[in-house]
Design a protein around this motif. Structure first.
Motif, PDB file in Angstrom:
ATOM      1  N   CYS A  61      14.331  47.219  54.765  1.00 27.90           N
ATOM      2  CA  CYS A  61      13.424  48.028  53.963  1.00 27.90           C
ATOM      3  C   CYS A  61      13.453  49.471  54.458  1.00 27.90           C
ATOM      4  O   CYS A  61      13.350  49.722  55.654  1.00 27.90           O
ATOM      5  N   GLU A  62      13.596  50.398  53.532  1.00 29.03           N
ATOM      6  CA  GLU A  62      13.648  51.809  53.891  1.00 29.03           C
ATOM      7  C   GLU A  62      12.295  52.328  54.368  1.00 29.03           C
ATOM      8  O   GLU A  62      12.219  53.282  55.122  1.00 29.03           O
ATOM      9  N   ARG A  63      11.221  51.718  53.931  1.00 27.43           N
ATOM     10  CA  ARG A  63       9.891  52.210  54.294  1.00 27.43           C
ATOM     11  C   ARG A  63       9.339  51.582  55.568  1.00 27.43           C
ATOM     12  O   ARG A  63       8.777  52.269  56.405  1.00 27.43           O
ATOM     13  N   CYS A  64       9.451  50.244  55.702  1.00 26.56           N
ATOM     14  CA  CYS A  64       8.821  49.608  56.861  1.00 26.56           C
ATOM     15  C   CYS A  64       9.833  49.239  57.951  1.00 26.56           C
ATOM     16  O   CYS A  64       9.463  48.920  59.061  1.00 26.56           O
ATOM     17  N   GLY A  65      11.134  49.250  57.611  1.00 25.28           N
ATOM     18  CA  GLY A  65      12.167  48.962  58.599  1.00 25.28           C
ATOM     19  C   GLY A  65      12.411  47.484  58.850  1.00 25.28           C
ATOM     20  O   GLY A  65      13.333  47.123  59.567  1.00 25.28           O
ATOM     21  N   ALA A  66      11.591  46.603  58.244  1.00 21.49           N
ATOM     22  CA  ALA A  66      11.758  45.156  58.445  1.00 21.49           C
ATOM     23  C   ALA A  66      12.911  44.644  57.582  1.00 21.49           C
ATOM     24  O   ALA A  66      13.323  45.277  56.618  1.00 21.49           O
ATOM     25  N   TRP A  67      13.425  43.480  57.943  1.00 14.89           N
ATOM     26  CA  TRP A  67      14.496  42.839  57.170  1.00 14.89           C
ATOM     27  C   TRP A  67      13.877  41.812  56.240  1.00 14.89           C
ATOM     28  O   TRP A  67      13.068  41.000  56.668  1.00 14.89           O
ATOM     29  N   HIS A  68      14.245  41.867  54.947  1.00 16.23           N
ATOM     30  CA  HIS A  68      13.691  40.977  53.932  1.00 16.23           C
ATOM     31  C   HIS A  68      14.797  40.357  53.097  1.00 16.23           C
ATOM     32  O   HIS A  68      15.908  40.859  53.059  1.00 16.23           O
ATOM     33  N   GLN A  69      14.461  39.275  52.387  1.00 15.63           N
ATOM     34  CA  GLN A  69      15.439  38.603  51.544  1.00 15.63           C
ATOM     35  C   GLN A  69      15.486  39.170  50.131  1.00 15.63           C
ATOM     36  O   GLN A  69      15.974  38.548  49.231  1.00 15.63           O
ATOM     37  N   PHE A  70      14.991  40.335  49.954  1.00 16.40           N
ATOM     38  CA  PHE A  70      15.063  40.976  48.645  1.00 16.40           C
ATOM     39  C   PHE A  70      15.245  42.471  48.854  1.00 16.40           C
ATOM     40  O   PHE A  70      14.962  43.000  49.915  1.00 16.40           O
ATOM     41  N   ASP A  71      15.738  43.113  47.820  1.00 10.40           N
ATOM     42  CA  ASP A  71      16.034  44.538  47.927  1.00 10.40           C
ATOM     43  C   ASP A  71      15.067  45.340  47.064  1.00 10.40           C
ATOM     44  O   ASP A  71      15.442  46.293  46.419  1.00 10.40           O
ATOM     45  N   ASP A  72      13.803  44.940  47.057  1.00  9.22           N
ATOM     46  CA  ASP A  72      12.802  45.582  46.228  1.00  9.22           C
ATOM     47  C   ASP A  72      11.696  46.129  47.128  1.00  9.22           C
ATOM     48  O   ASP A  72      10.853  45.394  47.620  1.00  9.22           O
ATOM     49  N   ILE A  73      11.713  47.432  47.343  1.00  5.95           N
ATOM     50  CA  ILE A  73      10.766  48.050  48.270  1.00  5.95           C
ATOM     51  C   ILE A  73       9.328  47.845  47.820  1.00  5.95           C
ATOM     52  O   ILE A  73       8.450  47.570  48.621  1.00  5.95           O
ATOM     53  N   ASP A  74       9.058  47.959  46.512  1.00  4.09           N
ATOM     54  CA  ASP A  74       7.690  47.811  46.027  1.00  4.09           C
ATOM     55  C   ASP A  74       7.146  46.420  46.345  1.00  4.09           C
ATOM     56  O   ASP A  74       6.013  46.275  46.786  1.00  4.09           O
ATOM     57  N   SER A  75       7.952  45.394  46.141  1.00  2.00           N
ATOM     58  CA  SER A  75       7.508  44.033  46.462  1.00  2.00           C
ATOM     59  C   SER A  75       7.264  43.896  47.953  1.00  2.00           C
ATOM     60  O   SER A  75       6.328  43.244  48.385  1.00  2.00           O
ATOM     61  N   CYS A  76       8.096  44.524  48.751  1.00  3.71           N
ATOM     62  CA  CYS A  76       7.944  44.475  50.207  1.00  3.71           C
ATOM     63  C   CYS A  76       6.595  45.055  50.609  1.00  3.71           C
ATOM     64  O   CYS A  76       5.864  44.466  51.371  1.00  3.71           O
ATOM     65  N   MET A  77       6.276  46.213  50.094  1.00  2.27           N
ATOM     66  CA  MET A  77       5.034  46.870  50.488  1.00  2.27           C
ATOM     67  C   MET A  77       3.822  46.052  50.040  1.00  2.27           C
ATOM     68  O   MET A  77       2.843  45.943  50.757  1.00  2.27           O
TER      69      MET A  77
END
Length: 87
Positions: A61-77
């Motif tokens: 994630c470009e914003r939080c730096g964590a690794w996620h199984q999706f490439d959607d920053i909005d969903s991550c946040m």
């Protein structure tokens, strides 16, 4: 005291596992990340008796730096409960 070769092997195994996880179990992608040849990585996987399981590729994630199984920053946040800031 642990001998240097054992420490190096332990670190190498950890780095290989991390690269495989980020690559979703795709050996070519993990080898690229590690900067080694695919054949070399395959040999090391066999040497360390690692089990490779194909999963979804992880994205950082470009914003939080964590690794996620999706490439959607909005969903991550939203998933992290931080809300989404419009920039």
């Amino acid at each position: 005291m642990i001998p240097l070769p054992k420490l190096v092997a332990k670190l190498e195994k950890r780095l290989i596992l991390r690269a495989l996880k980020r690559a979703g179990g795709i050996i070519n992608t993990a080898a690229e990340e590690l900067g080694i040849n695919r054949t070399t990585l395959s040999m090391k996987i066999k040497t360390y008796a690692l089990i490779v399981i194909r999963t979804e590729k992880l994205f950082q994630c470009e914003r939080c730096g964590a690794w996620h199984q999706f490439d959607d920053i909005d969903s991550c946040m939203r998933a992290r409960g931080k809300g989404v800031r419009n920039e």
